[in-house]
Design a protein around this motif. Structure first.
Motif, PDB file in Angstrom:
ATOM      1  N   ASN A  85     -23.748 -50.565 -61.111  1.00 48.98           N
ATOM      2  CA  ASN A  85     -22.861 -51.609 -61.575  1.00 48.98           C
ATOM      3  C   ASN A  85     -23.701 -52.779 -62.119  1.00 48.98           C
ATOM      4  N   THR A  86     -23.640 -52.972 -63.445  1.00 47.39           N
ATOM      5  CA  THR A  86     -24.499 -53.987 -64.060  1.00 47.39           C
ATOM      6  C   THR A  86     -24.132 -55.391 -63.579  1.00 47.39           C
ATOM      7  N   LYS A  87     -22.834 -55.638 -63.395  1.00 50.26           N
ATOM      8  CA  LYS A  87     -22.410 -56.966 -62.952  1.00 50.26           C
ATOM      9  C   LYS A  87     -23.026 -57.292 -61.573  1.00 50.26           C
ATOM     10  N   LYS A  88     -23.038 -56.279 -60.729  1.00 47.15           N
ATOM     11  CA  LYS A  88     -23.626 -56.478 -59.399  1.00 47.15           C
ATOM     12  C   LYS A  88     -25.132 -56.753 -59.506  1.00 47.15           C
ATOM     13  N   ARG A  89     -25.796 -56.002 -60.401  1.00 45.98           N
ATOM     14  CA  ARG A  89     -27.242 -56.226 -60.599  1.00 45.98           C
ATOM     15  C   ARG A  89     -27.488 -57.669 -61.045  1.00 45.98           C
ATOM     16  N   ILE A  90     -26.637 -58.133 -61.967  1.00 46.87           N
ATOM     17  CA  ILE A  90     -26.813 -59.497 -62.481  1.00 46.87           C
ATOM     18  C   ILE A  90     -26.643 -60.493 -61.335  1.00 46.87           C
ATOM     19  N   ARG A  91     -25.612 -60.258 -60.512  1.00 50.19           N
ATOM     20  CA  ARG A  91     -25.354 -61.178 -59.390  1.00 50.19           C
ATOM     21  C   ARG A  91     -26.551 -61.212 -58.435  1.00 50.19           C
ATOM     22  N   ILE A  92     -27.064 -60.024 -58.113  1.00 55.78           N
ATOM     23  CA  ILE A  92     -28.201 -59.969 -57.171  1.00 55.78           C
ATOM     24  C   ILE A  92     -29.449 -60.582 -57.837  1.00 55.78           C
ATOM     25  N   GLY A  93     -29.622 -60.290 -59.137  1.00 52.82           N
ATOM     26  CA  GLY A  93     -30.793 -60.828 -59.853  1.00 52.82           C
ATOM     27  C   GLY A  93     -30.786 -62.352 -59.861  1.00 52.82           C
ATOM     28  N   ILE A  94     -29.623 -62.928 -60.112  1.00 51.44           N
ATOM     29  CA  ILE A  94     -29.509 -64.397 -60.110  1.00 51.44           C
ATOM     30  C   ILE A  94     -29.823 -64.939 -58.716  1.00 51.44           C
ATOM     31  N   LYS A  95     -29.237 -64.322 -57.698  1.00 54.05           N
ATOM     32  CA  LYS A  95     -29.455 -64.810 -56.332  1.00 54.05           C
ATOM     33  C   LYS A  95     -30.926 -64.655 -55.919  1.00 54.05           C
ATOM     34  N   LYS A  96     -31.534 -63.552 -56.389  1.00 61.48           N
ATOM     35  CA  LYS A  96     -32.944 -63.323 -56.046  1.00 61.48           C
ATOM     36  C   LYS A  96     -33.816 -64.451 -56.617  1.00 61.48           C
ATOM     37  N   GLY A  97     -33.526 -64.829 -57.852  1.00 67.16           N
ATOM     38  CA  GLY A  97     -34.305 -65.902 -58.482  1.00 67.16           C
ATOM     39  C   GLY A  97     -34.121 -67.221 -57.736  1.00 67.16           C
ATOM     40  N   ILE A  98     -32.880 -67.514 -57.380  1.00 73.16           N
ATOM     41  CA  ILE A  98     -32.620 -68.778 -56.664  1.00 73.16           C
ATOM     42  C   ILE A  98     -33.300 -68.738 -55.297  1.00 73.16           C
ATOM     43  N   TYR A  99     -33.206 -67.570 -54.639  1.00 72.19           N
ATOM     44  CA  TYR A  99     -33.856 -67.414 -53.328  1.00 72.19           C
ATOM     45  C   TYR A  99     -35.362 -67.697 -53.437  1.00 72.19           C
ATOM     46  N   GLU A 100     -35.997 -67.047 -54.421  1.00 73.57           N
ATOM     47  CA  GLU A 100     -37.459 -67.188 -54.562  1.00 73.57           C
ATOM     48  C   GLU A 100     -37.832 -68.652 -54.809  1.00 73.57           C
ATOM     49  N   ALA A 101     -36.978 -69.357 -55.519  1.00 67.74           N
ATOM     50  CA  ALA A 101     -37.287 -70.773 -55.775  1.00 67.74           C
ATOM     51  C   ALA A 101     -37.062 -71.597 -54.506  1.00 67.74           C
ATOM     52  N   GLU A 136     -37.182 -45.735 -49.481  1.00 62.76           N
ATOM     53  CA  GLU A 136     -36.518 -46.353 -50.640  1.00 62.76           C
ATOM     54  C   GLU A 136     -35.553 -47.459 -50.173  1.00 62.76           C
ATOM     55  N   ILE A 137     -34.840 -47.173 -49.094  1.00 63.27           N
ATOM     56  CA  ILE A 137     -33.877 -48.174 -48.599  1.00 63.27           C
ATOM     57  C   ILE A 137     -34.634 -49.428 -48.142  1.00 63.27           C
ATOM     58  N   PHE A 138     -35.695 -49.208 -47.401  1.00 67.36           N
ATOM     59  CA  PHE A 138     -36.478 -50.356 -46.914  1.00 67.36           C
ATOM     60  C   PHE A 138     -36.997 -51.178 -48.100  1.00 67.36           C
ATOM     61  N   ASP A 139     -37.456 -50.469 -49.118  1.00 61.14           N
ATOM     62  CA  ASP A 139     -37.995 -51.141 -50.306  1.00 61.14           C
ATOM     63  C   ASP A 139     -36.902 -51.979 -51.001  1.00 61.14           C
ATOM     64  N   ILE A 140     -35.724 -51.419 -51.171  1.00 64.09           N
ATOM     65  CA  ILE A 140     -34.632 -52.157 -51.830  1.00 64.09           C
ATOM     66  C   ILE A 140     -34.225 -53.372 -50.988  1.00 64.09           C
ATOM     67  N   MET A 141     -34.115 -53.143 -49.684  1.00 66.41           N
ATOM     68  CA  MET A 141     -33.638 -54.246 -48.835  1.00 66.41           C
ATOM     69  C   MET A 141     -34.649 -55.399 -48.776  1.00 66.41           C
ATOM     70  N   THR A 142     -35.928 -55.073 -48.799  1.00 64.58           N
ATOM     71  CA  THR A 142     -36.919 -56.153 -48.681  1.00 64.58           C
ATOM     72  C   THR A 142     -37.290 -56.751 -50.049  1.00 64.58           C
ATOM     73  N   ASN A 143     -37.387 -55.890 -51.086  1.00 65.24           N
ATOM     74  CA  ASN A 143     -37.850 -56.411 -52.386  1.00 65.24           C
ATOM     75  C   ASN A 143     -36.747 -56.937 -53.288  1.00 65.24           C
ATOM     76  N   GLN A 144     -35.561 -56.331 -53.202  1.00 63.04           N
ATOM     77  CA  GLN A 144     -34.473 -56.816 -54.067  1.00 63.04           C
ATOM     78  C   GLN A 144     -33.563 -57.781 -53.305  1.00 63.04           C
ATOM     79  N   TYR A 145     -33.137 -57.354 -52.122  1.00 65.81           N
ATOM     80  CA  TYR A 145     -32.239 -58.229 -51.342  1.00 65.81           C
ATOM     81  C   TYR A 145     -33.020 -59.275 -50.535  1.00 65.81           C
ATOM     82  N   LYS A 146     -34.334 -59.115 -50.457  1.00 67.03           N
ATOM     83  CA  LYS A 146     -35.252 -60.087 -49.844  1.00 67.03           C
ATOM     84  C   LYS A 146     -35.065 -60.258 -48.335  1.00 67.03           C
TER      85      LYS A 146
END
Ligand SMILES: C[S@@+](CC[C@H](N)C(=O)[O-])C[C@H]1O[C@@H](n2cnc3c(N)ncnc32)[C@H](O)[C@@H]1O
Ligand code: SF4
Length: 493
Positions: A85-101, A136-146
């Protein structure tokens, strides 16, 4: 004051929830024009760009008009998460950027990364459904969902433990929730819709009759489906007279057949509602699981939170339940109660150790709207996120030593320190209802005031909520309508 300016998208709610993790209790103001930032306090500016090179999101953080941190997430469309789901990716991508900042500009810890929802284990199930490996799950949860690695491992293990109770999914299977919304007194932190028994005692007869009517109707609606578990909660069901509660349990057995029910739980809850007569009735009616909830074993805190029972009564109720023969007793605790620090938690755990219950549910205090506590918070000393983490660590070590394993987990809005609630159980003593209800992979039919039915659609992997009214008088006057609501939703299905 935290100002937020979003450009190229409008994920306001999600962004607000994430910023709250880092700036708990501060005012967060969304501005639609960057000129409205007057240069005071913090400004978080997030921009989403979609062009031929891909989708990226940039976050700039300013303090007193000076850029203090910048972070970009590129190629959001290729981010590895569950689903397609691209919309979901966008939502997570935006949140990831804000989180990192924000981790660079705030002192707060965010162990759950960008996750702000209440059911993080659901993501694990989705990934397991897609055939992802543990790595793979561990990688997604730590690297994408942080997520912090320990949180990622925790929910991965919980998800895997739950699978045997949830799968194969079956749209014809359902559980029954029965609400008995009466309590002896109202606890300081509670926001559940419940009624004081002293004030509403004259309503209990009618409530019992209407509730049984609704349960009978549910059994008619569900006659071609198979019941899984029953949970009688509240409020505190054992507040009402023994004969009324027995009448309700027997109505359930008459309608659904005791032998068809895999597990039946009664939330006995408060020791000041538990006596030999009540426990013998529950045992005679073959209730599998009861809760006797201390919240804390410190008497001064019990008094402060308005429980009207002491720790000695909690232990006495527990021993009585064991003498009468209950195999599974759950005990609820709350971490972060006012006036409690690490020493108080240690005292509570020492007392729980003597009791050795089969289930222990550890909640982190959530300051809820509608609780007395929300209005009076400034009168109490509340511990910092760091101390709450220390207290939770005590409970983790304790449960590990007591062979109590985490088997379900959820989070709530407004939880102190942005932590979680975890249900622990000795091997094989897990509450199946709690798993089904939390992961939303089974239909829950719910009867009574404030109860919420959830109809599960396995093909779409979603549920439809069908709430009952939240006031006693309304429920008594509109019980038929509560049945109708369920009928309409089941017919659509
Ligand atoms: C539905 S409540 C009621 C159970 C029962 N009436 C009792 O109080 O013992 C279930 C549990 O949620 C937890 N709880 C309720 N309000 C809470 C809050 N504001 N923050 C954290 N946990 C809470 C308590 O541990 C409580 O036992
Ligand atoms: S916490 Fe439990 S006993 Fe206390 S008011 Fe809420 S439902 Fe009733």
């Amino acid at each position: 004051m935290i100002y937020v300016y979003l450009s190229g998208h409008d994920f306001r709610y999600e962004v607000h929830e994430l910023i709250k993790v880092f700036f708990f209790g501060e005012d967060i103001i969304f501005i639609d024009n960057i000129d409205k930032y007057d240069g005071e306090g913090i400004l978080i500016e997030n921009t989403l760009n979609c062009n031929s090179k891909g989708i990226d999101s940039t976050t700039n953080v300013y303090r007193n008009n000076k850029l203090i941190f910048k972070y970009s997430v590129e190629n959001i469309e290729n981010m590895k998460i569950e689903g397609n789901n691209t919309k979901k990716r966008i939502r997570i991508g935006i949140k990831k950027g804000i989180y990192e900042a924000l981790i660079h500009v705030s002192d707060a810890q965010a162990p759950w990364g960008v996750l702000t929802g209440i059911r993080p284990v659901k993501i694990i199930h989705n990934l397991l459904d897609e055939g992802a490996t543990d790595e793979e799950i561990f990688d997604i949860m730590t690297n994408q969902y942080k997520l912090f690695p320990e949180k990622a491992n925790l929910i991965l293990n919980i998800g895997k433990k739950q699978r045997k109770y949830l799968y194969p999914l079956d749209e014809n299977r359902f559980s029954l929730y029965v609400s008995i919304p009466f309590c002896p007194t109202r606890c300081l932190y509670c926001s559940f819709p419940t009624c004081s028994i002293d004030r509403y005692i004259d309503y209990v007869d009618r409530y019992t009759d209407n509730l049984i009517y609704e349960i009978d109707k549910i059994s008619e609606l569900m006659k071609n489906k198979s019941i899984s578990t029953v949970y009688i909660g509240g409020g505190t069901p054992t507040t009402i007279p023994v004969n009324q509660l027995e009448k309700i349990i027997q109505a359930i057995y008459k309608d659904f057949g005791k032998s068809n029910i895999e597990e039946i739980t009664v939330e006995a809850g408060r020791p000041d509602t538990i006596n030999r007569k009540m426990l013998e009735m529950l045992n005679r009616n073959k209730v599998d699981r009861i809760s006797i909830n201390p919240q804390t074993m410190n008497d001064s805190t019990l008094k402060l939170i308005g429980r009207k029972h002491n720790s000695r009564e909690i232990s006495a109720a527990y021993y009585l339940a064991k003498e009468i023969g209950f195999n599974v007793v759950n005990m609820d605790l709350i971490i972060g109660l006012p006036s409690e620090g690490v020493e108080e938690v240690k005292t509570t755990l020492k007392e729980i150790e003597k009791l050795n219950p089969e289930n222990l549910t550890v909640h982190t205090l959530s300051v809820k709207r509608g609780s007395k506590f929300k209005d009076k918070m400034s009168e109490y000393h509340m511990e910092s996120q760091h101390i709450i983490e220390e207290m939770l660590e005590e409970t983790r070590c304790f449960t590990h030593n007591m062979e109590l394993n985490p088997y379900y987990l959820y989070r709530q809005k407004q939880t102190m320190g942005n932590f979680e609630n975890i249900g622990y159980a000795k091997e094989g003593k897990e509450c199946i209802y709690n798993i089904a209800m939390m992961e939303e992979k089974e239909t829950i039919m719910a009867a009574g005031m404030g109860a919420v039915s959830k109809i599960f659609y396995p093909l779409e992997n979603r549920i439809e909520r069908v709430p009952n009214v939240k006031s006693l008088e309304e429920y008594l006057g509109r019980t038929e309508e509560m049945v109708e609501r369920k009928l309409v939703n089941l017919e659509i299905k």
